[in-house]
Design an enzyme around this catalytic site. Structure first.
Site, PDB file in Angstrom:
ATOM      1  N   CYS A   1      21.463  44.891  52.925  1.00 54.36           N
ATOM      2  CA  CYS A   1      20.923  44.801  51.567  1.00 54.36           C
ATOM      3  C   CYS A   1      20.052  46.021  51.257  1.00 54.36           C
ATOM      4  CB  CYS A   1      20.114  43.510  51.408  1.00 54.36           C
ATOM      5  SG  CYS A   1      19.524  43.318  49.714  1.00 54.36           S
TER       6      CYS A   1
ATOM      7  N   ARG B   1      33.928  41.503  45.931  1.00 56.57           N
ATOM      8  CA  ARG B   1      34.190  41.463  44.492  1.00 56.57           C
ATOM      9  C   ARG B   1      35.628  41.118  44.145  1.00 56.57           C
ATOM     10  NH1 ARG B   1      31.602  47.235  43.931  1.00 56.57           N
ATOM     11  NH2 ARG B   1      32.690  47.320  45.927  1.00 56.57           N
TER      12      ARG B   1
ATOM     13  N   GLY C   1      34.787  46.300  51.948  1.00 56.10           N
ATOM     14  CA  GLY C   1      34.686  47.295  50.890  1.00 56.10           C
ATOM     15  C   GLY C   1      35.995  47.656  50.257  1.00 56.10           C
TER      16      GLY C   1
HETATM   17  C1  LIG Z   1      26.890  40.548  43.682  1.00 54.47           C
HETATM   18  C2  LIG Z   1      26.904  40.959  45.135  1.00 54.47           C
HETATM   19  C3  LIG Z   1      26.000  40.381  46.020  1.00 54.47           C
HETATM   20  C4  LIG Z   1      26.009  40.733  47.377  1.00 54.47           C
HETATM   21  N1  LIG Z   1      25.159  40.109  48.232  1.00 54.47           N
HETATM   22  C5  LIG Z   1      25.231  40.376  49.569  1.00 54.47           C
HETATM   23  C6  LIG Z   1      24.440  39.638  50.499  1.00 54.47           C
HETATM   24  O1  LIG Z   1      23.661  38.739  50.139  1.00 54.47           O
HETATM   25  N2  LIG Z   1      24.554  39.954  51.825  1.00 54.47           N
HETATM   26  C7  LIG Z   1      25.397  40.950  52.268  1.00 54.47           C
HETATM   27  O2  LIG Z   1      25.481  41.191  53.474  1.00 54.47           O
HETATM   28  N3  LIG Z   1      26.172  41.641  51.411  1.00 54.47           N
HETATM   29  C8  LIG Z   1      26.113  41.372  50.081  1.00 54.47           C
HETATM   30  N4  LIG Z   1      26.940  42.037  49.216  1.00 54.47           N
HETATM   31  C9  LIG Z   1      27.903  43.020  49.745  1.00 54.47           C
HETATM   32  C10 LIG Z   1      29.265  42.371  49.987  1.00 54.47           C
HETATM   33  O3  LIG Z   1      29.205  41.387  50.984  1.00 54.47           O
HETATM   34  C11 LIG Z   1      30.344  43.411  50.356  1.00 54.47           C
HETATM   35  O4  LIG Z   1      30.087  43.921  51.644  1.00 54.47           O
HETATM   36  C12 LIG Z   1      30.411  44.562  49.368  1.00 54.47           C
HETATM   37  O5  LIG Z   1      30.421  44.088  48.033  1.00 54.47           O
HETATM   38  C13 LIG Z   1      31.678  45.423  49.595  1.00 54.47           C
HETATM   39  O6  LIG Z   1      32.825  44.646  49.536  1.00 54.47           O
HETATM   40  P1  LIG Z   1      33.751  44.513  48.195  1.00 54.47           P
HETATM   41  O7  LIG Z   1      34.154  45.901  47.773  1.00 54.47           O
HETATM   42  O8  LIG Z   1      34.904  43.681  48.674  1.00 54.47           O
HETATM   43  O9  LIG Z   1      32.916  43.858  47.141  1.00 54.47           O
HETATM   44  C14 LIG Z   1      26.926  41.711  47.855  1.00 54.47           C
HETATM   45  C15 LIG Z   1      27.817  42.309  46.950  1.00 54.47           C
HETATM   46  C16 LIG Z   1      27.821  41.942  45.615  1.00 54.47           C
HETATM   47  C17 LIG Z   1      28.810  42.587  44.675  1.00 54.47           C
END
Ligand SMILES: Cc1cc2nc3c(=O)[nH]c(=O)nc-3n(C[C@H](O)[C@H](O)[C@H](O)COP(=O)(O)O)c2cc1C
Length: 351
Positions: free
Chosen positions: A103, A228, A204
Protein backbone atom coordinates in the site's frame (compact mmCIF):
# COMPACT_ATOMS: atom_id res chain seq x y z
CA UNK A 1 -4.27 -26.52 -12.76
CA UNK A 2 -4.09 -26.77 -8.98
CA UNK A 3 -1.55 -24.86 -6.99
CA UNK A 4 -0.59 -24.73 -3.32
CA UNK A 5 0.31 -22.20 -0.68
CA UNK A 6 1.76 -24.13 2.26
CA UNK A 7 -0.81 -26.79 3.10
CA UNK A 8 -3.62 -24.92 1.36
CA UNK A 9 -4.62 -26.25 -2.06
CA UNK A 10 -6.04 -23.80 -4.58
CA UNK A 11 -8.25 -25.44 -7.19
CA UNK A 12 -7.16 -22.83 -9.74
CA UNK A 13 -4.06 -20.65 -9.98
CA UNK A 14 -6.18 -17.49 -10.41
CA UNK A 15 -7.28 -15.42 -7.44
CA UNK A 16 -9.10 -12.22 -6.59
CA UNK A 17 -6.58 -9.58 -5.43
CA UNK A 18 -7.22 -7.60 -2.25
CA UNK A 19 -8.84 -4.25 -2.99
CA UNK A 20 -9.71 -1.87 -0.17
CA UNK A 21 -13.30 -0.69 -0.44
CA UNK A 22 -14.11 -3.21 -3.16
CA UNK A 23 -13.46 -6.86 -2.29
CA UNK A 24 -15.99 -7.11 0.52
CA UNK A 25 -17.53 -10.46 1.38
CA UNK A 26 -20.57 -9.89 -0.87
CA UNK A 27 -18.39 -9.23 -3.92
CA UNK A 28 -16.10 -12.15 -3.10
CA UNK A 29 -19.05 -14.53 -2.79
CA UNK A 30 -20.44 -13.49 -6.14
CA UNK A 31 -17.04 -13.97 -7.78
CA UNK A 32 -16.68 -17.41 -6.18
CA UNK A 33 -20.11 -18.43 -7.48
CA UNK A 34 -18.67 -18.21 -10.99
CA UNK A 35 -16.11 -20.92 -11.56
CA UNK A 36 -12.37 -20.42 -11.76
CA UNK A 37 -11.38 -18.28 -8.78
CA UNK A 38 -9.02 -20.33 -6.61
CA UNK A 39 -8.41 -17.80 -3.84
CA UNK A 40 -9.99 -14.64 -2.50
CA UNK A 41 -8.14 -12.05 -0.43
CA UNK A 42 -10.03 -9.71 1.87
CA UNK A 43 -9.69 -5.96 1.97
CA UNK A 44 -6.74 -5.00 4.15
CA UNK A 45 -7.44 -5.09 7.88
CA UNK A 46 -5.64 -2.96 10.47
CA UNK A 47 -3.46 -4.81 12.99
CA UNK A 48 -4.08 -1.98 15.46
CA UNK A 49 -7.82 -2.42 15.12
CA UNK A 50 -7.55 -6.20 15.46
CA UNK A 51 -5.53 -6.17 18.67
CA UNK A 52 -7.85 -3.53 20.14
CA UNK A 53 -10.88 -5.59 19.10
CA UNK A 54 -12.52 -2.73 17.20
CA UNK A 55 -15.83 -3.91 15.70
CA UNK A 56 -15.38 -2.02 12.43
CA UNK A 57 -12.00 -3.73 11.88
CA UNK A 58 -13.36 -7.16 12.72
CA UNK A 59 -16.12 -6.65 10.14
CA UNK A 60 -13.48 -6.28 7.44
CA UNK A 61 -12.14 -9.70 8.45
CA UNK A 62 -15.54 -11.42 8.11
CA UNK A 63 -16.06 -13.99 5.41
CA UNK A 64 -18.44 -16.86 4.63
CA UNK A 65 -17.69 -20.55 4.15
CA UNK A 66 -18.41 -20.42 0.42
CA UNK A 67 -15.43 -18.09 -0.04
CA UNK A 68 -12.83 -20.62 1.12
CA UNK A 69 -9.93 -20.73 0.81
CA UNK A 70 -9.80 -17.20 2.22
CA UNK A 71 -6.70 -15.14 2.76
CA UNK A 72 -7.12 -12.26 5.19
CA UNK A 73 -4.76 -9.38 4.57
CA UNK A 74 -3.40 -7.40 7.50
CA UNK A 75 -1.37 -4.18 7.57
CA UNK A 76 0.83 -2.70 10.27
CA UNK A 77 4.45 -2.05 11.18
CA UNK A 78 4.66 -3.22 14.79
CA UNK A 79 6.12 -6.69 15.18
CA UNK A 80 4.24 -7.74 18.33
CA UNK A 81 0.91 -6.42 17.06
CA UNK A 82 1.34 -8.10 13.70
CA UNK A 83 2.11 -11.43 15.40
CA UNK A 84 -0.91 -11.00 17.69
CA UNK A 85 -3.06 -10.11 14.65
CA UNK A 86 -1.97 -13.28 12.89
CA UNK A 87 -3.17 -15.27 15.92
CA UNK A 88 -6.50 -13.43 15.94
CA UNK A 89 -7.00 -14.09 12.22
CA UNK A 90 -6.09 -17.75 12.68
CA UNK A 91 -8.64 -17.99 15.49
CA UNK A 92 -11.24 -16.46 13.15
CA UNK A 93 -10.59 -19.38 10.82
CA UNK A 94 -8.58 -17.71 8.06
CA UNK A 95 -6.89 -20.18 5.70
CA UNK A 96 -3.98 -17.83 5.04
CA UNK A 97 -2.80 -14.55 6.54
CA UNK A 98 -1.30 -12.10 4.08
CA UNK A 99 0.89 -9.13 5.00
CA UNK A 100 0.36 -5.89 3.10
CA UNK A 101 3.70 -4.53 1.89
CA UNK A 102 2.25 -2.81 -1.15
CA UNK A 103 0.00 0.00 0.00
CA UNK A 104 1.54 3.33 -1.13
CA UNK A 105 -1.00 5.57 0.65
CA UNK A 106 0.84 8.09 2.93
CA UNK A 107 -1.64 7.53 5.79
CA UNK A 108 -0.47 3.88 5.95
CA UNK A 109 3.15 4.39 4.91
CA UNK A 110 3.86 6.94 7.63
CA UNK A 111 3.11 4.27 10.24
CA UNK A 112 5.92 2.15 8.71
CA UNK A 113 3.29 -0.15 7.25
CA UNK A 114 2.26 -1.04 3.71
CA UNK A 115 4.92 -0.46 1.07
CA UNK A 116 7.18 1.53 3.42
CA UNK A 117 8.09 -1.85 4.97
CA UNK A 118 9.93 -2.57 1.73
CA UNK A 119 12.37 0.22 2.65
CA UNK A 120 13.37 -1.69 5.78
CA UNK A 121 13.64 -5.32 4.58
CA UNK A 122 15.22 -6.51 7.82
CA UNK A 123 12.30 -5.23 9.92
CA UNK A 124 9.82 -6.47 7.29
CA UNK A 125 11.30 -9.97 7.52
CA UNK A 126 11.36 -9.83 11.33
CA UNK A 127 7.61 -9.10 11.30
CA UNK A 128 6.93 -12.01 8.96
CA UNK A 129 9.14 -14.32 11.06
CA UNK A 130 7.25 -13.38 14.24
CA UNK A 131 3.93 -14.03 12.51
CA UNK A 132 5.10 -17.39 11.18
CA UNK A 133 6.14 -18.46 14.67
CA UNK A 134 2.81 -17.29 16.11
CA UNK A 135 0.50 -19.36 13.87
CA UNK A 136 0.14 -22.68 12.06
CA UNK A 137 -1.58 -21.31 8.94
CA UNK A 138 0.54 -20.07 6.01
CA UNK A 139 1.78 -16.50 6.16
CA UNK A 140 2.22 -14.78 2.79
CA UNK A 141 3.38 -11.32 1.72
CA UNK A 142 2.02 -9.02 -0.97
CA UNK A 143 4.59 -6.51 -2.10
CA UNK A 144 5.30 -4.14 -4.95
CA UNK A 145 8.46 -4.16 -7.08
CA UNK A 146 9.98 -1.68 -4.63
CA UNK A 147 9.58 1.79 -3.18
CA UNK A 148 10.74 3.72 -6.29
CA UNK A 149 12.82 3.12 -9.42
CA UNK A 150 16.04 3.38 -7.40
CA UNK A 151 14.86 0.94 -4.75
CA UNK A 152 13.64 -2.12 -6.64
CA UNK A 153 14.12 -4.85 -4.06
CA UNK A 154 11.26 -7.35 -4.44
CA UNK A 155 13.68 -10.25 -5.24
CA UNK A 156 15.74 -9.53 -2.11
CA UNK A 157 12.70 -9.10 0.12
CA UNK A 158 11.13 -12.27 -1.25
CA UNK A 159 14.29 -14.22 -0.32
CA UNK A 160 14.33 -12.69 3.15
CA UNK A 161 10.71 -13.55 3.91
CA UNK A 162 11.21 -17.04 2.48
CA UNK A 163 14.13 -17.51 4.88
CA UNK A 164 11.92 -16.69 7.88
CA UNK A 165 9.17 -19.09 6.80
CA UNK A 166 6.74 -17.23 4.52
CA UNK A 167 4.73 -19.69 2.41
CA UNK A 168 4.34 -17.47 -0.65
CA UNK A 169 4.60 -13.97 -2.05
CA UNK A 170 2.58 -11.89 -4.48
CA UNK A 171 4.31 -9.16 -6.44
CA UNK A 172 2.49 -6.22 -8.03
CA UNK A 173 5.11 -5.11 -10.53
CA UNK A 174 4.91 -1.37 -9.90
CA UNK A 175 6.75 0.77 -7.38
CA UNK A 176 4.93 2.66 -4.62
CA UNK A 177 5.94 5.87 -6.39
CA UNK A 178 4.24 4.71 -9.57
CA UNK A 179 1.04 3.95 -7.70
CA UNK A 180 -1.02 2.72 -10.72
CA UNK A 181 0.84 4.58 -13.49
CA UNK A 182 2.81 2.75 -16.18
CA UNK A 183 2.67 -1.01 -16.48
CA UNK A 184 3.23 -3.86 -14.06
CA UNK A 185 6.76 -5.18 -14.64
CA UNK A 186 6.28 -8.90 -15.31
CA UNK A 187 9.98 -9.36 -16.06
CA UNK A 188 10.65 -8.41 -12.47
CA UNK A 189 7.91 -10.77 -11.31
CA UNK A 190 9.71 -13.54 -13.26
CA UNK A 191 12.97 -12.59 -11.56
CA UNK A 192 11.30 -12.94 -8.15
CA UNK A 193 9.83 -16.30 -9.19
CA UNK A 194 13.34 -17.51 -10.07
CA UNK A 195 14.80 -16.16 -6.81
CA UNK A 196 12.77 -18.26 -4.37
CA UNK A 197 11.36 -21.76 -3.97
CA UNK A 198 8.03 -20.69 -2.43
CA UNK A 199 5.16 -19.96 -4.83
CA UNK A 200 5.16 -16.51 -6.36
CA UNK A 201 1.95 -14.93 -7.60
CA UNK A 202 2.04 -12.02 -10.03
CA UNK A 203 -0.32 -9.08 -10.06
CA UNK A 204 -0.97 -6.28 -12.48
CA UNK A 205 -2.78 -5.56 -15.72
CA UNK A 206 -4.46 -8.93 -16.23
CA UNK A 207 -7.63 -7.52 -17.74
CA UNK A 208 -8.51 -10.13 -20.36
CA UNK A 209 -9.09 -13.84 -19.61
CA UNK A 210 -6.18 -14.78 -21.89
CA UNK A 211 -3.80 -12.62 -19.84
CA UNK A 212 -4.33 -14.90 -16.83
CA UNK A 213 -3.24 -17.99 -18.74
CA UNK A 214 -0.38 -16.30 -20.52
CA UNK A 215 1.10 -15.02 -17.29
CA UNK A 216 0.87 -18.39 -15.56
CA UNK A 217 2.35 -20.13 -18.62
CA UNK A 218 5.16 -17.69 -19.32
CA UNK A 219 6.24 -15.75 -16.24
CA UNK A 220 7.32 -18.50 -13.88
CA UNK A 221 4.65 -17.29 -11.44
CA UNK A 222 2.55 -20.06 -9.91
CA UNK A 223 -0.58 -17.95 -10.21
CA UNK A 224 -2.03 -14.49 -10.72
CA UNK A 225 -4.13 -12.26 -8.51
CA UNK A 226 -6.54 -10.18 -10.55
CA UNK A 227 -7.65 -6.79 -9.30
CA UNK A 228 -9.33 -4.21 -11.51
CA UNK A 229 -10.02 -6.69 -14.30
CA UNK A 230 -12.33 -8.58 -11.94
CA UNK A 231 -14.16 -5.39 -10.94
CA UNK A 232 -14.90 -4.78 -14.59
CA UNK A 233 -15.60 -8.38 -15.40
CA UNK A 234 -16.22 -10.74 -12.46
CA UNK A 235 -16.51 -13.58 -15.00
CA UNK A 236 -12.83 -13.21 -15.96
CA UNK A 237 -11.90 -16.33 -13.93
CA UNK A 238 -14.53 -18.60 -15.43
CA UNK A 239 -13.68 -17.30 -18.90
CA UNK A 240 -10.02 -18.10 -18.23
CA UNK A 241 -11.11 -21.64 -17.32
CA UNK A 242 -12.94 -21.86 -20.66
CA UNK A 243 -9.65 -21.09 -22.36
CA UNK A 244 -7.74 -23.59 -20.21
CA UNK A 245 -10.24 -26.25 -21.31
CA UNK A 246 -9.74 -25.25 -24.95
CA UNK A 247 -13.32 -24.00 -25.25
CA UNK A 248 -14.38 -20.77 -26.84
CA UNK A 249 -14.87 -18.02 -24.39
CA UNK A 250 -18.41 -17.73 -23.07
CA UNK A 251 -19.91 -14.28 -23.59
CA UNK A 252 -21.66 -12.82 -20.57
CA UNK A 253 -25.22 -11.79 -21.35
CA UNK A 254 -26.48 -8.34 -20.44
CA UNK A 255 -29.08 -9.84 -18.06
CA UNK A 256 -26.34 -11.74 -16.20
CA UNK A 257 -24.51 -8.47 -15.70
CA UNK A 258 -27.67 -6.89 -14.34
CA UNK A 259 -28.36 -9.91 -12.11
CA UNK A 260 -24.86 -9.57 -10.64
CA UNK A 261 -25.56 -5.99 -9.54
CA UNK A 262 -28.95 -6.89 -8.07
CA UNK A 263 -27.45 -9.85 -6.20
CA UNK A 264 -24.64 -7.63 -4.92
CA UNK A 265 -27.19 -5.15 -3.64
CA UNK A 266 -29.19 -7.92 -1.92
CA UNK A 267 -26.14 -9.51 -0.31
CA UNK A 268 -24.97 -6.14 1.01
CA UNK A 269 -28.44 -5.47 2.40
CA UNK A 270 -28.39 -8.89 4.07
CA UNK A 271 -25.19 -7.96 5.85
CA UNK A 272 -26.92 -4.96 7.40
CA UNK A 273 -29.90 -6.99 8.65
CA UNK A 274 -28.39 -8.17 11.94
CA UNK A 275 -27.39 -4.66 12.77
CA UNK A 276 -30.87 -3.29 12.13
CA UNK A 277 -32.53 -6.18 14.01
CA UNK A 278 -30.16 -5.68 16.93
CA UNK A 279 -31.11 -2.04 17.15
CA UNK A 280 -34.80 -2.89 16.85
CA UNK A 281 -34.55 -4.73 20.17
CA UNK A 282 -32.63 -2.09 22.05
CA UNK A 283 -33.72 1.25 20.65
CA UNK A 284 -37.03 2.98 19.88
CA UNK A 285 -38.37 2.44 16.38
CA UNK A 286 -37.37 5.93 15.21
CA UNK A 287 -33.72 4.96 15.72
CA UNK A 288 -34.26 1.74 13.83
CA UNK A 289 -35.38 3.79 10.85
CA UNK A 290 -32.27 5.92 11.14
CA UNK A 291 -30.06 2.82 11.17
CA UNK A 292 -31.88 1.39 8.16
CA UNK A 293 -31.42 4.70 6.35
CA UNK A 294 -27.71 4.65 7.14
CA UNK A 295 -27.49 1.11 5.85
CA UNK A 296 -29.27 2.07 2.60
CA UNK A 297 -26.83 4.94 2.11
CA UNK A 298 -23.91 2.55 2.66
CA UNK A 299 -25.32 0.12 0.08
CA UNK A 300 -25.86 2.94 -2.44
CA UNK A 301 -22.26 4.10 -1.94
CA UNK A 302 -20.97 0.54 -2.41
CA UNK A 303 -22.93 0.22 -5.67
CA UNK A 304 -21.53 3.55 -6.85
CA UNK A 305 -17.98 2.43 -6.07
CA UNK A 306 -18.37 -0.85 -7.95
CA UNK A 307 -20.14 0.76 -10.90
CA UNK A 308 -17.22 3.11 -11.51
CA UNK A 309 -15.26 0.00 -12.62
CA UNK A 310 -18.03 -2.38 -13.63
CA UNK A 311 -19.63 -0.08 -16.21
CA UNK A 312 -16.41 0.32 -18.19
CA UNK A 313 -16.87 -3.00 -19.88
CA UNK A 314 -19.93 -2.31 -22.06
CA UNK A 315 -21.80 -0.01 -24.35
CA UNK A 316 -23.51 2.99 -22.74
CA UNK A 317 -21.68 2.15 -19.51
CA UNK A 318 -20.95 5.81 -18.82
CA UNK A 319 -24.66 6.63 -18.94
CA UNK A 320 -25.38 3.83 -16.49
CA UNK A 321 -22.60 5.08 -14.21
CA UNK A 322 -24.06 8.58 -14.19
CA UNK A 323 -27.54 7.24 -13.42
CA UNK A 324 -26.25 5.09 -10.55
CA UNK A 325 -24.32 8.06 -9.16
CA UNK A 326 -27.52 10.10 -9.20
CA UNK A 327 -29.62 7.42 -7.45
CA UNK A 328 -31.01 8.59 -4.12
CA UNK A 329 -32.63 5.41 -2.86
CA UNK A 330 -32.43 1.64 -3.22
CA UNK A 331 -35.69 1.74 -5.17
CA UNK A 332 -34.06 4.18 -7.62
CA UNK A 333 -31.07 1.89 -7.94
CA UNK A 334 -33.18 -1.18 -8.67
CA UNK A 335 -35.19 0.76 -11.25
CA UNK A 336 -32.04 1.98 -13.00
CA UNK A 337 -30.51 -1.51 -13.12
CA UNK A 338 -33.83 -2.99 -14.26
CA UNK A 339 -34.27 -0.58 -17.12
CA UNK A 340 -30.66 -0.74 -18.30
CA UNK A 341 -30.14 -4.50 -18.23
CA UNK A 342 -33.59 -6.04 -18.47
CA UNK A 343 -35.66 -3.61 -20.55
CA UNK A 344 -35.55 -5.84 -23.60
CA UNK A 345 -36.81 -8.94 -21.75
CA UNK A 346 -39.47 -7.42 -19.50
CA UNK A 347 -39.64 -6.62 -15.79
CA UNK A 348 -40.40 -10.13 -14.48
CA UNK A 349 -36.96 -11.42 -15.41
CA UNK A 350 -35.20 -9.22 -12.88
CA UNK A 351 -37.50 -10.01 -9.96
C1 LIG B 1 -9.25 0.11 -5.50
C2 LIG B 1 -8.02 -0.71 -5.20
C3 LIG B 1 -7.74 -1.06 -3.88
C4 LIG B 1 -6.61 -1.85 -3.58
N1 LIG B 1 -6.39 -2.23 -2.30
C5 LIG B 1 -5.35 -3.07 -2.02
C6 LIG B 1 -5.18 -3.59 -0.70
O1 LIG B 1 -5.95 -3.30 0.23
N2 LIG B 1 -4.12 -4.42 -0.48
C7 LIG B 1 -3.24 -4.76 -1.48
O2 LIG B 1 -2.30 -5.53 -1.24
N3 LIG B 1 -3.40 -4.31 -2.74
C8 LIG B 1 -4.43 -3.48 -3.03
N4 LIG B 1 -4.63 -3.06 -4.31
C9 LIG B 1 -3.72 -3.53 -5.38
C10 LIG B 1 -4.29 -4.77 -6.07
O3 LIG B 1 -4.39 -5.86 -5.20
C11 LIG B 1 -3.47 -5.17 -7.31
O4 LIG B 1 -2.22 -5.68 -6.90
C12 LIG B 1 -3.24 -4.01 -8.26
O5 LIG B 1 -4.45 -3.31 -8.51
C13 LIG B 1 -2.67 -4.51 -9.62
O6 LIG B 1 -3.49 -5.47 -10.18
P1 LIG B 1 -4.61 -5.14 -11.33
O7 LIG B 1 -3.90 -4.46 -12.47
O8 LIG B 1 -5.13 -6.50 -11.69
O9 LIG B 1 -5.62 -4.23 -10.72
C14 LIG B 1 -5.73 -2.26 -4.62
C15 LIG B 1 -6.02 -1.88 -5.94
C16 LIG B 1 -7.14 -1.13 -6.24
C17 LIG B 1 -7.43 -0.76 -7.67
Amino acid sequence: MQTRIGEVTLAHPFGLAPMAGMTDSAFRRLVKRQAGCGLVVTEMVSSEGLVRGIDRTLEFAEYTEEERPVSIQVFGGDLAKMAASAQILESLGADIVDVNMGCPVPKIAKHHAGCSLMRDPRHAAAIVGAMVRAVKIPVTVKMRSGWNENEINAPELARRVEDVGASGVTVHGRTAKQSYAGRSDWDLISTVARSVEIPVFGSGDCVEPAHLLNRVDNSGAKGVLVGRGALRNPWIFSQALDLVAGNTLREVRLEERGRFLLDYLDLLLGEGVDEVEGFRHTLPSASTTAVARGRDRWVINKLRALSSWYTKGFENGSRLRQDINAAESLADLRRIIQSFFFASIGPRAAA
